[in-house]
Design a protein around this motif. Sequence first.
Motif, PDB file in Angstrom:
ATOM      1  N   ALA A 159       0.838  -1.215   0.000  1.00 38.40           N
ATOM      2  CA  ALA A 159       0.000   0.000   0.000  1.00 38.40           C
ATOM      3  C   ALA A 159       0.866   1.254   0.000  1.00 38.40           C
ATOM      4  O   ALA A 159       0.550   2.250  -0.667  1.00 38.40           O
ATOM      5  CB  ALA A 159      -0.925  -0.012   1.214  1.00 38.40           C
ATOM      6  N   GLU A 160       1.981   1.210   0.741  1.00 40.00           N
ATOM      7  CA  GLU A 160       2.881   2.369   0.803  1.00 40.00           C
ATOM      8  C   GLU A 160       3.539   2.609  -0.558  1.00 40.00           C
ATOM      9  O   GLU A 160       3.657   3.750  -1.010  1.00 40.00           O
ATOM     10  CB  GLU A 160       3.945   2.140   1.888  1.00 40.00           C
ATOM     11  N   ASN A 194       2.227   1.749  -3.469  1.00 42.87           N
ATOM     12  CA  ASN A 194       1.170   2.229  -4.365  1.00 42.87           C
ATOM     13  C   ASN A 194       0.757   3.676  -4.089  1.00 42.87           C
ATOM     14  O   ASN A 194       0.188   4.343  -4.953  1.00 42.87           O
ATOM     15  CB  ASN A 194      -0.063   1.321  -4.278  1.00 42.87           C
ATOM     16  N   SER A 195       1.035   4.154  -2.871  1.00 46.28           N
ATOM     17  CA  SER A 195       0.646   5.525  -2.509  1.00 46.28           C
ATOM     18  C   SER A 195       1.490   6.570  -3.246  1.00 46.28           C
ATOM     19  O   SER A 195       1.110   7.738  -3.333  1.00 46.28           O
ATOM     20  CB  SER A 195       0.784   5.743  -0.997  1.00 46.28           C
ATOM     21  N   GLY A 196       2.666   6.127  -3.746  1.00 46.31           N
ATOM     22  CA  GLY A 196       3.542   7.063  -4.451  1.00 46.31           C
ATOM     23  C   GLY A 196       4.316   7.989  -3.524  1.00 46.31           C
ATOM     24  O   GLY A 196       4.958   8.938  -3.974  1.00 46.31           O
ATOM     25  N   SER A 197       4.285   7.729  -2.221  1.00 44.96           N
ATOM     26  CA  SER A 197       5.017   8.577  -1.271  1.00 44.96           C
ATOM     27  C   SER A 197       6.523   8.381  -1.433  1.00 44.96           C
ATOM     28  O   SER A 197       6.983   7.410  -2.049  1.00 44.96           O
ATOM     29  CB  SER A 197       4.615   8.227   0.174  1.00 44.96           C
ATOM     30  N   GLY A 223       7.403   5.180   0.003  1.00 46.87           N
ATOM     31  CA  GLY A 223       7.002   4.088  -0.886  1.00 46.87           C
ATOM     32  C   GLY A 223       7.972   3.888  -2.031  1.00 46.87           C
ATOM     33  O   GLY A 223       8.299   2.751  -2.414  1.00 46.87           O
ATOM     34  N   THR A 224       8.460   4.993  -2.585  1.00 47.89           N
ATOM     35  CA  THR A 224       9.438   4.926  -3.678  1.00 47.89           C
ATOM     36  C   THR A 224      10.733   4.277  -3.195  1.00 47.89           C
ATOM     37  O   THR A 224      11.352   3.465  -3.895  1.00 47.89           O
ATOM     38  CB  THR A 224       9.733   6.346  -4.218  1.00 47.89           C
TER      39      THR A 224
END
Length: 207
Positions: free
Chosen positions: A60-61, A63-66, A69-70
Amino acid sequence: MGTAVDAARKELIGILQTNNKKFIVVFVLGGPGSGKGTQCAKIVEHFGYTHLSAGDLLRAEINSGSENGTMIQSMIKEGKIVPSEVTVKLLQRAMNESGNDKFLIDGFPRNEENRAAFEAVTGIVPEFVLFFDCSEEEMERRLLNRNQGREDDNIETIRKRFRVYMESSLPVIEYYNLKGKVQKINAAQPVEEVFESVKGVFSKVAA
């Protein structure tokens, strides 16, 4: 000036209260195909726990694009292990944001480093560890027969997953067993019989 100080103080108190909130945590461990996911869904329904999966939170992290997350995605692509602290902080954030105080943490800690990081970062010791004990033969049969069509469910990959589980997760189970915190369930039984055993544990230990 006083208002700004008061606001800052209130914010700090809020953070401290969140961090000091009394959480009940149950680690759910067992090999691939031991039925953890099925039983977690039943525990959520009957006992009001929130089910958290470290793998789901990492996905989920990403997919959040944060920024976080990257970073996680880059590490996974490079074949690196995501630091335990990163996973633990995702779990901690999910607990703080859930509005609940009872959690099943599924498939985590995966190893001793995860376990040590979780207790160090959160200050939480699990209420108990629910360990779904199942023979490798039975888990292998289930994984090969289940119909989700997962690409990784071939015999070679399954056996590799078993080896990783045995080497990494069993020391965690042994650690908590020495502390009298492991509740072992015979997961080779039919689903409903397994859940009867689970209900007995929760009624007795986590009432």
